[in-house]
Scaffold this motif. Structure first.
Motif, mmCIF file in Angstrom:
data_model
loop_
_atom_site.group_PDB
_atom_site.id
_atom_site.type_symbol
_atom_site.label_atom_id
_atom_site.label_comp_id
_atom_site.label_asym_id
_atom_site.label_seq_id
_atom_site.Cartn_x
_atom_site.Cartn_y
_atom_site.Cartn_z
ATOM 1 N N LYS B 217 -10.197 35.175 50.406
ATOM 2 C CA LYS B 217 -9.306 34.457 49.486
ATOM 3 C C LYS B 217 -8.243 35.397 48.931
ATOM 4 O O LYS B 217 -7.101 35.014 48.729
ATOM 5 C CB LYS B 217 -10.128 33.860 48.328
ATOM 6 N N LEU B 218 -8.641 36.671 48.719
ATOM 7 C CA LEU B 218 -7.700 37.606 48.115
ATOM 8 C C LEU B 218 -6.509 37.864 49.022
ATOM 9 O O LEU B 218 -5.383 37.991 48.555
ATOM 10 C CB LEU B 218 -8.412 38.916 47.785
ATOM 11 N N GLU B 221 -4.223 34.846 48.724
ATOM 12 C CA GLU B 221 -3.529 34.768 47.438
ATOM 13 C C GLU B 221 -2.510 35.873 47.299
ATOM 14 O O GLU B 221 -1.454 35.686 46.691
ATOM 15 C CB GLU B 221 -4.550 34.782 46.303
ATOM 16 N N LEU B 224 0.525 34.679 49.142
ATOM 17 C CA LEU B 224 1.238 33.660 48.374
ATOM 18 C C LEU B 224 1.944 34.289 47.183
ATOM 19 O O LEU B 224 3.071 33.935 46.847
ATOM 20 C CB LEU B 224 0.260 32.579 47.909
ATOM 21 N N GLY B 227 5.259 35.645 47.669
ATOM 22 C CA GLY B 227 6.320 34.676 47.912
ATOM 23 C C GLY B 227 6.292 34.061 49.290
ATOM 24 O O GLY B 227 7.250 33.412 49.694
ATOM 25 N N ALA B 228 5.203 34.273 50.037
ATOM 26 C CA ALA B 228 5.125 33.674 51.365
ATOM 27 C C ALA B 228 4.975 32.168 51.238
ATOM 28 O O ALA B 228 4.345 31.672 50.306
ATOM 29 C CB ALA B 228 3.954 34.252 52.134
ATOM 30 N N THR B 229 5.560 31.449 52.184
ATOM 31 C CA THR B 229 5.290 30.018 52.249
ATOM 32 C C THR B 229 3.881 29.837 52.804
ATOM 33 O O THR B 229 3.258 30.793 53.266
ATOM 34 C CB THR B 229 6.284 29.302 53.164
ATOM 35 N N ARG B 230 3.393 28.605 52.805
ATOM 36 C CA ARG B 230 2.030 28.392 53.265
ATOM 37 C C ARG B 230 1.877 28.799 54.732
ATOM 38 O O ARG B 230 0.891 29.411 55.126
ATOM 39 C CB ARG B 230 1.619 26.940 53.072
ATOM 40 N N TRP B 231 2.871 28.460 55.547
ATOM 41 C CA TRP B 231 2.792 28.812 56.963
ATOM 42 C C TRP B 231 2.825 30.323 57.148
ATOM 43 O O TRP B 231 2.078 30.874 57.961
ATOM 44 C CB TRP B 231 3.923 28.152 57.742
ATOM 45 N N GLU B 232 3.690 30.997 56.372
ATOM 46 C CA GLU B 232 3.744 32.463 56.488
ATOM 47 C C GLU B 232 2.419 33.079 56.079
ATOM 48 O O GLU B 232 1.953 34.055 56.682
ATOM 49 C CB GLU B 232 4.882 33.006 55.626
#
Lengths: 408, 338
Positions: B217-218, B221, B224, B227-232
């Motif tokens: 999970k780390l 997170e 994210l 600043g990554a998008t979900r796909w990135e």
């Protein structure tokens, strides 16, 4: 250390990611107007609007080529994906656009996976229910009203409207039951004892590693090869028995051969599921039992197995559910017959999957296959219901009879 | 409080007469006390041996599988009256081997991307409350018996695809795969592959899903938070972690596809070898065995040939499964694929 970091780390929902909604206006919007997380987000009605547009455009193009629903849906999906990508790219930026593109593709993959499931269940239940409601479908053998073997003239009678669809699946139900039961009776003790050996006795020696490895290998044996093994082994043992002058079945194609073939497929499943279940039994229970002076075999039988019994039962049920739908090994070992045969060691034996297969590939009346298809879909519906019920039972058993979690 | 404990107490106190007497008395007392558990060390050892023998029995079964297949295959390449007939066997076997590989690989090409997408949907896109039940729904696909898939492909799917084959042939007949007369019934290699791809989808999905869920999970997170998008985030955190798992899932799916019988038997109208995947023809090893083994007399050359071709299939699937496990074990330290 890790614990404290974890506590301070925001959860997934709080760092929703760029696509997530954030209601309050944050300073970043003022400083960086092109920010992904704040401004420049497309309105909520954007995606439905693109979808509607794609649907209309898709309908127009597909009607120009020649309208079919499939073509229309495919075009709509393609146009939707392209539309969302292009508009997002122009309005927001390439990164967000790529994100949206993959998001849409993942959603489409999920829908694609659901189509066959829905289609299979629909096609089975539509004709299957009709077949199931034919009188005597579940209770009669594959015979006509006079109890004689089914033949094409009976189905021709159905075509002429003289009577309904004749012929039932009682013989196949009996055969499936007998063969699966025999396979279970052979495999479960072997599988359970093996997993007891792996969990309780083996201490990572070469034998236990070898068994684990070869159980993995066995999991990958193609079912048809298991059938070949059953047939070849039975021919071999019958040959030995005959040369010793023992009373042996006259031919190798019989229910027992199919059961032996199914064992090869069933044993690895039983071993893997029960092993997993025995491993989660807490060691404290075993140690408490040893501390009271109880012997190891008694500890296993009275403490370990009762604790894991729900998981074991669920695993065995799943294994049964898997082999009851196997067709290929039974097709080449037990074959097909029209009558109920309870005798495992003599004569052909009908089973549900093989019955379905035969009715589809060799309809009773080749010129009018409707009755055969009705019977086959009906049998398929029965088979699916059996498998689903077994799966459901397994889940319920695992859920309700699981040992209570203690407050340790 | 068991007999063997009392025996040890006898041994340790052997030095003095009095001690021995006392021990005897004690042991007889104990015997009175523990008489409920008559089963002694013998049963214990017996049970251990029984469990061990069950494990060895599995090895014996597998050895039997290998030995029976090899022993009975031998006569497919060597006849007593004709000598070595390996050429005849090879010319019989190669179209079947190529057909099996073609069908499985096409099925894999269709199934793998969709399966990984579905796994991603369940692990990272679906609403968390729904994802478990969606997983069950996909597992339902695995619960449907293969013969039902075969019937579905034969009765429903092939009819749909027949029109598609005509269209493909019209536009792409310059590709050898789409040359040849498109089958009017639609019962072709491609249809069989589509049915197979549906059957192996739940396998790949379940393996991939398990591993996607195990992504730390780390890591996610952190991506994210940067600043990554979900796909990135998926590309940078999930895929590198799950690569070995995805590959092994695909290999397991391939193993299943290679050995799948009923779908091909029912869907494909078999014939001689052709490169075209939209006209009828070709055959696979399992389908060949299932069609012919029942009617072949025990011990004839045909019987031996079928067993030999089964051995070939066994070896191919064995290699595929071993490679899958090898990939997993090689990457065990770096990823969640274990």
């Amino acid at each position: 250390m890790t614990q404290s970091t974890k506590d301070k780390t925001p959860t997934a929902s709080s760092v929703q990611g760029p696509a997530g909604p954030s209601t309050e206006v944050d300073p970043a919007q003022i400083i960086r107007p092109k920010s992904l997380t704040a401004g420049n987000r497309l309105p909520k009605w954007f995606m439905p609007a693109v979808l509607a547009g794609a649907a209309v455009l898709g309908a127009a193009i597909s009607s120009a080529i020649g309208f079919t629903i499939t073509l229309w849906l495919i075009l709509t999906a393609i146009l939707y994906v392209i539309g969302v990508y292009t508009i997002t790219r122009i309005k927001v930026g390439p990164r967000k656009a790529t994100d949206m593109l993959w998001r849409n593709l993942v959603y489409i993959a999920f829908v694609l996976a659901l189509i066959p499931l829905v289609s299979v269940i629909y096609s089975v239940s539509v004709v299957g229910f009709q077949g199931l409601t034919n009188p005597g479908f579940l209770t009669s053998e594959f015979v006509d009203a006079d109890g004689r073997r089914m033949r094409s003239s009976v189905d021709q009678g159905t075509e002429a409207g003289e009577h309904g669809v004749m012929g039932g699946i009682a013989h196949a139900l009996v055969g499936s039951l007998a063969i699966t039961l025999t396979a279970t009776i052979i495999s479960v003790p072997i599988g359970l004892l093996t997993s007891i050996y792996l969990v309780e006795y083996a201490r990572g020696g070469p034998l236990s590693r070898g068994i684990t490895f070869f159980v993995d290998v066995m999991t990958g044996i193609p079912s048809i090869v298991a059938g070949l093994f059953g047939a070849a082994a039975m021919v071999f043992f019958l040959g030995i028995g005959n040369s010793l002058g023992l009373p042996m079945p006259s031919q190798s194609r019989m229910g027992l051969t199919a059961a032996v073939a199914l064992c090869v497929l069933m044993i690895p499943v039983v071993v893997r599921t029960t092993e997993e279940m025995l491993r989660v039994v807490p060691n404290e229970l075993r140690e408490a039992s040893y501390a009271l002076g109880v012997r190891k075999w008694r500890t296993i039988l009275k403490v370990v197995i009762p604790t894991a019994i729900s998981g074991i039962a669920a695993g065995v049920t799943l294994a049964v559910a898997r082999v009851i739908g196997e067709t290929a090994p039974i097709l080449i070992t037990a074959g097909m017959t029209e009558f109920i045969n309870w005798n495992m060691v003599s004569g052909w034996m009908a089973t549900l999957p093989v019955f379905i297969y035969e009715q589809f590939t060799r309809p009773t009346d080749p010129n009018f296959s409707d009755p055969s298809h009705q019977r086959a879909w009906g049998a398929a519906l029965v088979l699916i219901m059996i498998v689903m019920t077994l799966n459901l039972i397994a889940r319920l058993v695992a859920h309700f009879f699981a040992p209570k979690k203690t407050g340790r | 409080m068991t007999p063997d404990e009392s025996q040890t107490s006898v041994k340790t106190s052997q030095d003095t007469r009095a001690g021995r007497k006392a021990a005897k008395k004690a042991s007889s007392d104990q015997n009175n006390l523990v008489s409920k558990d008559k089963a002694g060390a013998g049963v214990d050892r017996g049970f251990a041996l029984l469990a061990k023998f069950a494990g060895i029995f599995i090895l014996i079964i597998l050895a039997f599988v290998a030995i029976f297949l090899t022993y009975n295959s031998f006569e497919a390449i060597y006849r007593e009256d004709e000598g070595l007939v390996i050429g005849r066997f090879l010319s019989y076997a190669w179209p079947l081997i190529v057909g099996t590989l073609t069908v499985s690989i096409i099925a894999l090409c269709i199934s793998a991307p969709v399966a990984v997408g579905v796994a991603l949907y369940i692990s990272h896109y679906a609403p968390p409350r729904l994802s478990k039940s969606i997983g069950y729904v996909i597992d339902l696909l695995a619960a449907i018996p293969s013969v039902v898939y075969g019937a579905w492909g034969m009765v429903f799917l092939s009819g749909y695809l027949a029109n598609f084959y005509v269209w493909v042939h019209e536009w792409f007949s310059w590709i050898p795969l789409f040359a040849g007369t498109p089958s009017a019934t639609g019962r072709t290699v491609f249809t069989a592959s589509v049915v197979l791809s549906v059957m192996i989808l739940p396998i790949i999905t379940s393996v991939a899903r398990e591993i996607f869920i195990q992504t730390p999970k780390l890591h996610e997170e952190a991506a994210l938070a940067l600043g990554a998008t979900r796909w990135e985030m998926i590309k940078m955190a999930v895929f590198p972690f799950a690569r070995a798992g995805i590959i092994s899932g695909i290999m397991l799916g391939l193993g299943r596809a290679l050995g799948e019988t009923m779908a091909v038997v029912m869907v494909l109208s078999a014939g001689s070898f052709t490169w075209s995947i939209i006209s009828s023809g070709n055959n696979t090893i399992p389908a060949e065995i299932a069609r012919n083994f029942g009617e072949t007399g025990d011990g004839t050359e045909r019987w031996h040939q079928l067993i030999a071709i089964g051995l070939v299939l066994f070896i191919i699937t064995l290699i595929v499964n071993m490679v899958a496990r090898w990939i997993v074990s090689r990457n065990k330290e770096f990823s969640g694929a274990n």
